[in-house]
Design an enzyme around this catalytic site. Structure first.
Site, mmCIF file in Angstrom:
data_model
loop_
_atom_site.group_PDB
_atom_site.id
_atom_site.type_symbol
_atom_site.label_atom_id
_atom_site.label_comp_id
_atom_site.label_asym_id
_atom_site.label_seq_id
_atom_site.Cartn_x
_atom_site.Cartn_y
_atom_site.Cartn_z
ATOM 1 N N ASN A 17 117.821 20.619 102.047
ATOM 2 C CA ASN A 17 117.690 20.348 103.569
ATOM 3 C C ASN A 17 116.574 19.845 103.575
ATOM 4 O O ASN A 17 115.311 20.424 103.570
ATOM 5 C CB ASN A 17 117.745 21.457 104.335
ATOM 6 N N TRP A 18 115.593 18.186 104.219
ATOM 7 C CA TRP A 18 115.415 17.801 104.305
ATOM 8 C C TRP A 18 114.699 17.492 105.614
ATOM 9 O O TRP A 18 113.646 17.329 106.267
ATOM 10 C CB TRP A 18 115.424 16.266 104.036
ATOM 11 N N LYS A 19 115.359 18.477 106.385
ATOM 12 C CA LYS A 19 114.787 18.522 107.893
ATOM 13 C C LYS A 19 114.512 17.198 108.696
ATOM 14 O O LYS A 19 114.924 16.340 107.956
ATOM 15 C CB LYS A 19 113.394 20.074 108.605
ATOM 16 N N GLU A 41 116.277 27.139 112.752
ATOM 17 C CA GLU A 41 115.697 26.454 113.384
ATOM 18 C C GLU A 41 117.121 25.399 115.213
ATOM 19 O O GLU A 41 116.418 25.508 115.970
ATOM 20 C CB GLU A 41 114.948 24.926 113.171
ATOM 21 N N HIS A 57 121.801 25.532 111.644
ATOM 22 C CA HIS A 57 120.789 26.525 110.941
ATOM 23 C C HIS A 57 119.826 27.127 111.900
ATOM 24 O O HIS A 57 120.007 27.031 113.535
ATOM 25 C CB HIS A 57 119.731 25.304 110.364
ATOM 26 N N GLY A 89 110.668 28.940 104.876
ATOM 27 C CA GLY A 89 108.995 27.978 105.555
ATOM 28 C C GLY A 89 107.939 28.431 105.244
ATOM 29 O O GLY A 89 107.125 28.476 105.715
ATOM 30 N N GLY A 92 114.786 23.700 101.683
ATOM 31 C CA GLY A 92 114.311 23.012 102.371
ATOM 32 C C GLY A 92 113.018 22.435 101.645
ATOM 33 O O GLY A 92 113.435 21.495 101.177
ATOM 34 N N GLU A 152 120.140 32.738 105.560
ATOM 35 C CA GLU A 152 118.632 32.767 105.394
ATOM 36 C C GLU A 152 118.117 33.792 106.208
ATOM 37 O O GLU A 152 118.372 33.295 107.804
ATOM 38 C CB GLU A 152 119.037 31.074 106.249
ATOM 39 N N SER A 194 112.540 29.819 100.949
ATOM 40 C CA SER A 194 111.035 29.611 100.547
ATOM 41 C C SER A 194 111.953 29.646 98.766
ATOM 42 O O SER A 194 111.747 30.473 98.120
ATOM 43 C CB SER A 194 110.589 30.799 100.555
HETATM 44 P P1 PGA Z 1 112.988 26.286 103.319
HETATM 45 O O1 PGA Z 1 113.718 26.120 103.753
HETATM 46 O O2 PGA Z 1 113.378 26.866 102.102
HETATM 47 O O3 PGA Z 1 111.309 25.905 103.114
HETATM 48 O O4 PGA Z 1 112.152 27.719 102.971
HETATM 49 C C1 PGA Z 1 114.633 26.663 103.959
HETATM 50 C C2 PGA Z 1 116.341 26.161 105.040
HETATM 51 O O5 PGA Z 1 115.409 26.000 105.969
HETATM 52 O O6 PGA Z 1 117.312 25.834 105.307
#
Ligand code: PGA
Length: 259
Positions: A9-11, A100, A98, A176, A237, A170, A216
């Site tokens: 997931n490149w966000k 976010e 997600h 993150g 991520g 998640e 993470s």
């Molecule tokens: P992260 O994000 O690996 O940077 O913790 C995972 C995600 O939000 O899908």
């Protein structure tokens, strides 16, 4: 045995040139590796989807997913991207819900249920995300929260459609933050989610559905997380933005799959 999935997931990261460089680096490294047995999915921002689906077509080494789609079908919804548009670019997966999106864009379980419907109607697979925030875990409410997210946002699907879905657990406190759930915490929640799938559908659906861990997850902890019996891979991520790390995670997932 369920095949493992590693989804990146490149966000909201990377310019077009940086995205091009990352995907080419990733393809070179995938070339060097022994045959990848796990399924690899890359979820770039919308403007780069076509570049990736073109490369997917040429190279056949990964699948492409979007990070979001509209709850609406089509029409006067300025700025939205429909599931049908994604499908017309040969996108096969779409991340839905997600944390976010839930937090910054006010996406409720009810809105997410509609997004899941649009994805399914367009013959794509939703990667439906669930997970508790730190206060909910500390209050011992994590199972309850995840159950509600699943019941309201995903389990309205009928028995056939659930087979197209992927679930990503998640824990929000791990996203993150560099603070990963322990393999035991991940396994405990994944087993719980699988049990819920069994209760709402049946044993066959529970045995079949892939449940990914996210938060993470990186090249150092992937093997121990993915070795848990109910952890079928990861939604990655930050580590998906480095070709070396991402391909290492894919390789670790592939190694765990028996021939
Ligand atoms: P992260 O994000 O690996 O940077 O913790 C995972 C995600 O939000 O899908």
């Amino acid at each position: 045995m369920r095949s493992k999935i590693v989804a990146g997931n490149w966000k909201m990261n990377l310019t077009f040139d940086e995205a091009d460089e990352l995907v080419n680096d990733m393809l070179d490294r995938l070339d060097e590796e022994h045959e990848m047995k796990c399924e690899v999915i890359v979820c770039p921002p919308f403007p780069y989807l076509e570049m990736l689906t073109d490369m997917e077509y040429e190279e056949q080494k990964f699948n492409v997913g979007a990070q979001n789609c509209s709850a609406y079908d089509k029409g006067a919804y300025t700025g939205e991207v429909s599931a049908k548009m994604l499908k017309s670019l040969d996108v096969d997966y779409c991340i839905i819900g997600h944390s976010e999106r839930r937090k910054y864009f006010g996406e409720t379980n009810e809105i997410l249920a509609e997004k899941v419907n649009r994805v399914i109607e367009n013959n794509m697979s939703p990667i439906y995300c669930v997970g508790e925030v730190l206060e909910e875990r500390e209050a011992g409410r994590h199972f309850e929260v995840v159950k509600e997210q699943l019941e309201k946002g995903l389990f309205h699907l009928d028995g056939d459609a659930i087979y197209d879905a992927i679930i990503a657990y998640e824990p929000v406190w791990a996203i993150g933050t560099g603070k990963t759930a322990t393999p035991e915490q991940a396994q405990e929640m994944h087993a719980y989610i699988r049990q819920l799938v069994k209760e709402h559908y049946d044993q066959a659906a529970a045995d079949d559905i892939r449940i990914l861990y996210g938060g993470s997850c990186n090249a150092k902890n992937a093997t121990e997380l993915f070795s848990q019996p109910d952890v079928d891979g990861g939604l990655i991520g930050s580590a998906s933005l480095k070709a070396e790390d991402f391909v290492s995670i894919c390789k670790q997932a592939s190694k765990l799959m028996k021939d």
